[in-house]
Design a protein around this motif. Structure first.
Motif, mmCIF file in Angstrom:
data_model
loop_
_atom_site.group_PDB
_atom_site.id
_atom_site.type_symbol
_atom_site.label_atom_id
_atom_site.label_comp_id
_atom_site.label_asym_id
_atom_site.label_seq_id
_atom_site.Cartn_x
_atom_site.Cartn_y
_atom_site.Cartn_z
ATOM 1 N N GLY A 42 17.235 -23.585 9.985
ATOM 2 C CA GLY A 42 16.371 -22.848 9.066
ATOM 3 C C GLY A 42 15.144 -22.256 9.737
ATOM 4 N N GLN A 60 14.622 -32.623 0.277
ATOM 5 C CA GLN A 60 15.638 -32.839 -0.763
ATOM 6 C C GLN A 60 15.920 -31.560 -1.540
ATOM 7 N N THR A 62 15.777 -28.489 -0.290
ATOM 8 C CA THR A 62 16.471 -27.502 0.537
ATOM 9 C C THR A 62 17.877 -27.942 0.944
ATOM 10 N N HIS A 63 17.996 -29.194 1.392
ATOM 11 C CA HIS A 63 19.325 -29.664 1.821
ATOM 12 C C HIS A 63 19.449 -31.169 1.746
ATOM 13 N N TRP A 65 21.959 -32.837 1.337
ATOM 14 C CA TRP A 65 23.196 -33.327 1.951
ATOM 15 C C TRP A 65 23.062 -33.616 3.437
ATOM 16 N N VAL A 66 21.961 -33.178 4.048
ATOM 17 C CA VAL A 66 21.779 -33.372 5.492
ATOM 18 C C VAL A 66 21.405 -34.831 5.795
#
Ligand code: HEM
Length: 83
Positions: A42, A60, A62-63, A65-66
């Motif tokens: 990003g 949380q 933005t992503h 799942w990372v």
């Protein structure tokens, strides 16, 4: 005696907010994100938004799942003690 893990205050955390010296908090743990700066998909400016502060909410949003715990395992500084 065993000193235990390093505890990082919000005052200490706030000192590390530049591209060349960036720490953030994710899930109560303090990470040195400086080595990751050039690899963040990003971009550096986005990553810098969480530098020197608790980045948990932003991360949380933005992503979620990372898997930051695995990714930043070697960058762990200590535990965040926000006072
Ligand atoms: C993408 C890690 C913080 C914004 C990514 C990706 C990873 C990652 C692995 C790729 C995800 C994928 O393709 O599924 C991290 C880590 C962070 C962090 C470890 C904190 C230590 C942030 C912050 C922001 C952010 C604070 C925004 C304020 C983005 C954006 C992308 C992205 C916009 C999408 C890039 C694209 O695909 O064009 N990040 N990130 N990241 N990250 Fe982060």
């Amino acid at each position: 005696s065993f000193p235990g893990p390093l505890r990082v205050s919000s005052e200490e955390l706030a000192k590390h907010k530049s591209k060349d010296d960036a720490w953030t908090v994710l899930g109560g743990k303090v990470y040195n994100i400086t080595p990751y700066m050039e690899y963040h998909p990003g971009g550096e400016s986005e990553l810098l938004r969480c530098a020197g502060r608790d980045g948990t909410k932003l991360f949380q949003l933005t992503h979620a799942w990372v898997n930051y715990e695995v990714m930043l395992d070697k960058c762990l500084v200590g535990f965040y003690v926000p006072h």
